[in-house]
Design a protein around this motif. Structure first.
Motif: not given
Ligand SMILES: Cc1cc2nc3c(=O)[nH]c(=O)nc-3n(C[C@H](O)[C@H](O)[C@H](O)COP(=O)(O)OP(=O)(O)OC[C@H]3O[C@@H](n4cnc5c(N)ncnc54)[C@H](O)[C@@H]3O)c2cc1C
Length: 490
Positions: A27, A30-33, A51, A54, A57, A67, A132, A278, A285, A317, A319, A326, A359
C-alpha cells in the motif's frame, strides 16, 4: 506466473468483487513502496502496488527535490547582499520574479516525478489506483473490490498535521503539499515550526524577500538536540530573520489573510506555512480490524529490524513508521519489508549510520548518535568542538563564516559516536563524519588522514584534536606514524 489485477475476479455480494489472492500487496507507491516492489519482484510476480494519490513520490513532487530547487535560487539571490563588499556594483537592480521562480521549481518537480513514473512503466499492470483499508490482516477493501494477500506492506508515508481549531482558517494555511503549487509567493508569511522543513523553506522565503516571521516553541532549529548548539543555531538564524520563541496561535481573519500571534505579540500575514511536524499516514487504514497493539503515538507496535507488525503478516516501511522522515531510510525500509514479506523467516538487517541533513545555510546535520540519543542511552563520551566563525576559507566566502559542531567520541580510543553540526558545506562534512563512524576509526587514525588547506574541513581538525587530548589512550607525539625499517632514500 504473471498476474494482472483484472483476472480471476469473482463477484461478491453488495457489488464488491473479490479478486485472486496475491503473494504480496504493497500500500503506497512512494519511495518505500517502490523499493519494496523492487525487492518483491525478485521473489514473486504475484504482487500488487496500491496507491490512490498522485504518483511520482512525495520526495520528487512536493518534498526533497522542489524544496532544494527553491533553496538553490534563494541562496544564489542572497549572495547579492554581499556583492557590494566584494566590489561588484549594480546588485540593487536584481529583482526576484516569484512567478518565474515558482514555475521553474514546479517544472523541475514535474520532471523528477515524471522520471519516477517512467520507471514504473514496466510494472504499471500491477498498480491499482485505489484507496486501501484493512478488513483483516490478509484482506484489503479497495472500495469496489476486495483483495487478499499473504503479506501486506504498509508504505503510506506521512501527512501534515493541522490542529482542528485551525481548520476554519484552512484557506490561508499552506502545507508542503500545496506550497510548491503556488503560482507566486505571498508578500508576508508566518512559518510555524523551525524543524527541518520550517528552517529550510522559511530561510529560503526570507532570502527571496518574503516578509517571514517564524515561530518555534524551543530554542533550536533543524532538529538539533545538543543544547549548546541548538541555542547557537537559534540565535544565529534569529539574526538573519525574525524568529519568535513560543507557541504559535491563529487569532482570527483579516481582510487579506490571518492575524497570528505568539505570547503577547501579534501580527497580520497573508499566509501561514505550517511546518510543525508530520504524522504517519495511518488514518483510514482501519487498523482497528487488525487487533494489534498501538504505541503511545498510535503507531502499530512493530519490530524495528524486521519491520513486521506484531506477529501479523503485515509490515511497515518509510515515513509511516513515525521514526523519521528521511528518504534513504524509507528506501532501506522498503527493501527490508519487501525481503521479509517474501521470505519464509524474518531477517534482521544492520542499519546504516544515522545521517540527517537540513539544507539551511549554514547546513545543519546530525551524523551518528545525536546528543539526545547519547543521553537517553547513558553512553559515556568526550566532546570536541569545531567553529567556522574565524576560519580563513569561510571568511573569504561572505556570509559563510558561521557555524559550530560538537563531535562526541568514546573515551577510550576516541572512536566517533556522533556529531551535531551547523556548518558551511555541512552536508559534505556530515557525510565524512558518518563514513568515519562507519569505518570505526580511532581518533589516531582520523588524525592520520590528510586535511587540505584552506578548506572548511580544517575546522574539524580542532575538534578531533580536542578529542585526542581527552581520551584514555594518549595519541603518541609526533602524530605522524613512524615507518618501520630502513629508508630507501625516496
Ligand atoms: C518538504 C519536504 C522536504 C523533504 N526533504 C527531504 C530531504 O531533503 N532529504 C530526505 O532524505 N528527506 C526529505 N524529506 C522526507 C522524504 O520526502 C520522505 O522521507 C519520503 O518521501 C517518504 O517516503 P514514503 O515512501 O514513506 O512516503 P510517500 O512518498 O509519501 O508515499 C506514500 C504513498 O502512499 C499513498 N497512500 C497513502 N495512504 C494510502 C492508502 N490508504 N491507500 C493507497 N495509497 C495510499 C500516497 O498516495 C503516497 O503516494 C522531505 C519531505 C518534505 C515534505
Amino acid at each position: 506466473m504473471t498476474l494482472s489485477s483484472a483476472v480471476s475476479k469473482v463477484q461478491l455480494g453488495k457489488g464488491k468483487i473479490m479478486s485472486k489472492e496475491y503473494d504480496v500487496a504493497i500500500i503506497g507507491a512512494g519511495t518505500a513502496g517502490l523499493t519494496a516492489q523492487e525487492e518483491v519482484v525478485q521473489h514473486t510476480d504475484n504482487y500488487v502496488l496500491i496507491d490512490d494519490g498522485p504518483l511520482g513520490t512525495t520526495c520528487a513532487r512536493v518534498g526533497c527535490m522542489p524544496s532544494k530547487a527553491l533553496i538553490a535560487v534563494a541562496d544564489d539571490f542572497h549572495k547579492c547582499t554581499f556583492f557590494d563588499e566584494y566590489g561588484i556594483n549594480g546588485t540593487q537592480k536584481l529583482i526576484p520574479d516569484y512567478q518565474k521562480i515558482m514555475a521553474r521549481v514546479r517544472s523541475m518537480a514535474d520532471e523528477f516525478a515524471h522520471g519516477v513514473i517512467q520507471e514504473m512503466s514496466g510494472f504499471m499492470d500491477k498498480v491499482i489506483r485505489k484507496r486501501a483499508r484493512f478488513l483483516n490482516p490478509n484482506t484489503l477493501d479497495l472500495g469496489d473490490e476486495t483483495i487478499r494477500a499473504k503479506r501486506i506492506i504498509i508504505a503510506t508515508g506521512s501527512t501534515t498535521v493541522i490542529p482542528d481549531s485551525w481548520l476554519p482558517f484552512r484557506e490561508f494555511i499552506i502545507d508542503t503539499d500545496q506550497f510548491f503549487e503556488l503560482e507566486t509567493l505571498p508578500r508576508t508569511m508566518a512559518v510555524f515550526g523551525l524543524g527541518v522543513i520550517g528552517i529550510e523553506l522559511g530561510q529560503a522565503l526570507h532570502r527571496l524577500g518574503v516578509q517571514v516571521t517564524a515561530i518555534n516553541r524551543r530554542k533550536t532549529a533543524g532538529g538539533l538536540t545538543d543544547p549548546k548548539l541548538a541555542e547557537y543555531a537559534f540565535d544565529h538564524f534569529s539574526k538573519e530573520m525574525p524568529i519568535e520563541l513560543g507557541t504559535a496561535e491563529i487569532l482570527g481573519r483579516t481582510d487579506t489573510g490571518l492575524q497570528v500571534g505568539c505570547g503577547s505579540k501579534s501580527w497580520n500575514v497573508d499566509r501561514v506555512l505550517i511546518a510543525t511536524g508530520r504524522r504517519p499516514a495511518l488514518k483510514g487504514l482501519s487498523l482497528e480490524n487488525l487487533n494489534l497493539d498501538l504505541d503511545a503515538d498510535g503507531i502499530p507496535v512493530f519490530d524495528h529490524q524486521t519491520l513486521q507488525v506484531g506477529n501479523l503478516p503485515v509490515f511497515l516501511a518509510g515515513d509511516v513508521t513515525g521514526r523519521q522522515s528521511i528518504l534513504h531510510e524509507a528506501a532501506d525500509e522498503g527493501t527490508i519489508a519487501g525481503y521479509n514479506a517474501c521470505a519464509g523467516t524474518m531477517s534482521r538487517f544492520k542499519k546504516r549510520i544515522p545521517l540527517k541533513i537540513t539544507f539551511s545555510s549554514p547546513d545543519i546535520a546530525i551524523a551518528g548518535l545525536s546528543h539526545k540519543a547519547l543521553m537517553e542511552k547513558g553512553i559515556d563520551y568526550v566532546v570536541g568542538e569545531a567553529s567556522w566563525e574565524g576560519l580563513g576559507r569561510a571568511r573569504m566566502m561572505l556570509g559563510k563564516a558561521a557555524g559550530r559542531a560538537r563531535i562526541y567520541a568514546e573515551p577510550q580510543q576516541g572512536r566517533l559516536l556522533g556529531a551535531e553540526i551547523m556548518a558551511p558545506a555541512g552536508e559534505h562534512m556530515a557525510h565524512l563524519l558518518a563514513w568515519t563512524m562507519g569505518a570505526d576509526l580511532t581518533i589516531k587514525q582520523i588524525l592520520g588522514m590528510p586535511f587540505y588547506h584552506p578548506v572548511p574541513e580544517e575546522a574539524l581538525w580542532d575538534a578531533f584534536f580536542q578529542i585526542a587530548e581527552q581520551i584514555n589512550e594518549p595519541v603518541p607525539m609526533p602524530m605522524l606514524e613512524k615507518i618501520k625499517g630502513r629508508s630507501h632514500g625516496e
